[in-house]
Design an enzyme around this catalytic site. Sequence first.
Site, mmCIF file in Angstrom:
data_model
loop_
_atom_site.group_PDB
_atom_site.id
_atom_site.type_symbol
_atom_site.label_atom_id
_atom_site.label_comp_id
_atom_site.label_asym_id
_atom_site.label_seq_id
_atom_site.Cartn_x
_atom_site.Cartn_y
_atom_site.Cartn_z
ATOM 1 N N CYS A 135 0.796 -1.231 0.000
ATOM 2 C CA CYS A 135 0.000 0.000 0.000
ATOM 3 C C CYS A 135 0.829 1.283 0.000
ATOM 4 O O CYS A 135 0.394 2.292 -0.543
ATOM 5 C CB CYS A 135 -0.962 -0.002 1.188
ATOM 6 S SG CYS A 135 -2.210 -1.314 1.098
ATOM 7 N N HIS A 270 -2.852 6.667 4.355
ATOM 8 C CA HIS A 270 -3.446 5.568 3.590
ATOM 9 C C HIS A 270 -4.820 5.216 4.157
ATOM 10 O O HIS A 270 -4.975 4.985 5.358
ATOM 11 C CB HIS A 270 -2.515 4.357 3.643
ATOM 12 C CG HIS A 270 -3.133 3.090 3.164
ATOM 13 N ND1 HIS A 270 -3.840 2.997 1.973
ATOM 14 C CD2 HIS A 270 -3.162 1.843 3.713
ATOM 15 C CE1 HIS A 270 -4.267 1.764 1.821
ATOM 16 N NE2 HIS A 270 -3.868 1.044 2.858
ATOM 17 N N ASN A 306 -10.868 0.843 0.467
ATOM 18 C CA ASN A 306 -9.411 0.761 0.490
ATOM 19 C C ASN A 306 -8.913 0.247 -0.857
ATOM 20 O O ASN A 306 -8.996 -0.936 -1.158
ATOM 21 C CB ASN A 306 -8.971 -0.180 1.618
ATOM 22 C CG ASN A 306 -7.467 -0.404 1.666
ATOM 23 O OD1 ASN A 306 -6.733 0.015 0.788
ATOM 24 N ND2 ASN A 306 -7.010 -1.087 2.704
#
Length: 353
Positions: A135, A270, A306
């Site tokens: 990520c 994030h 996400n």
Amino acid sequence: MNIAITGTGSYLPSLTIENSDFGSHEFLNEDGTPFKQNNEIIIQKFKGITGIKERRYAKENINNSHLAFYAAEKAIADADIDKEELDYIIFAHNFGDVSHGKTQGDTLPSLATRVKNLLKINNPRCVAYDLLFGCPGWIEGVIQANAFIKSGIAKKCLVIGSETLSRVVDPHDRDSMIYSDGAGATVIEAKEDAGQILSHASATYANDEAYFLFFGESYSKELKQTDTRFIKMYGRKIYEFACTHVPQAMKECLDKSGVNITEIKKIFIHQANEKMDEAIIKRFYKLFGMDMPEGIMPMNIEKLGNSSVATIPTLFDMVKNGKVENQSIQKGDIVLFASVGAGMNINAIVYKI
């Protein structure tokens, strides 16, 4: 000259998947047994922890490299540069192009090469490569672009974060509701009177943490027989790891920049889990003996889920263009980018807009 983000672009897939769309899923425990709670309760608890109400999926005929191309076009136009002047295309992703209904990721040629092809860039000295860093991949790509430019190897770089996680999720795993598809892109270049990367920090923890995120079997006995693999994670371990290590990495990055914490206007973290992100930011400010300021942390996870490497560049582009309610940035603001993900990798950037 400053090394700056001179252009941004993002692409949100058109299919909106709401939490209610998971109502008929058969969610299973790791051992294949059904949950005691019904799906309504499972989904309600999921929303309370992650903050996610809905997410975006790519249409069947759209692959990861297509999403990236759409975002890249916007970033190049926003930077107002000639695409032939790009020295590097750095594409951060995790699984390559996974065609709808397929289980195998395709990375030959690289996705960065595919984007270069779609952009119709003729310059052979525009080097295109993929970056696998979980990520935090987009942030790491920006750090690499910064190094290339600082060393004189490059002048302009295109850094992309894009993923289609909806195609690698186990439909019987509750965590499948977390993941989504999307793309964000940025142009990084040396330019007078522009923004400036003030500092950065990266780390990889690869002992017990190495397999907190992994490719594993389905929880369904039928799917196990197909030998198909899906994205899996140890959620509680990731939460504890992130809350322990990410605030410290952010502090290290801020200390290197020489910027006082009171000067930070926004933190772009994030979009992994709403409660986890809030806990990270609160602990970061606690390291300075402060409470987390109101409005410091823009969020879009509620509607976008996400999308891994795409979350931060997408969020930054949306805030920059006034598309996140009650959130804005302006020239001269100092912001902090921070991420955590598979590896386990952590990184951060202090950036002056």
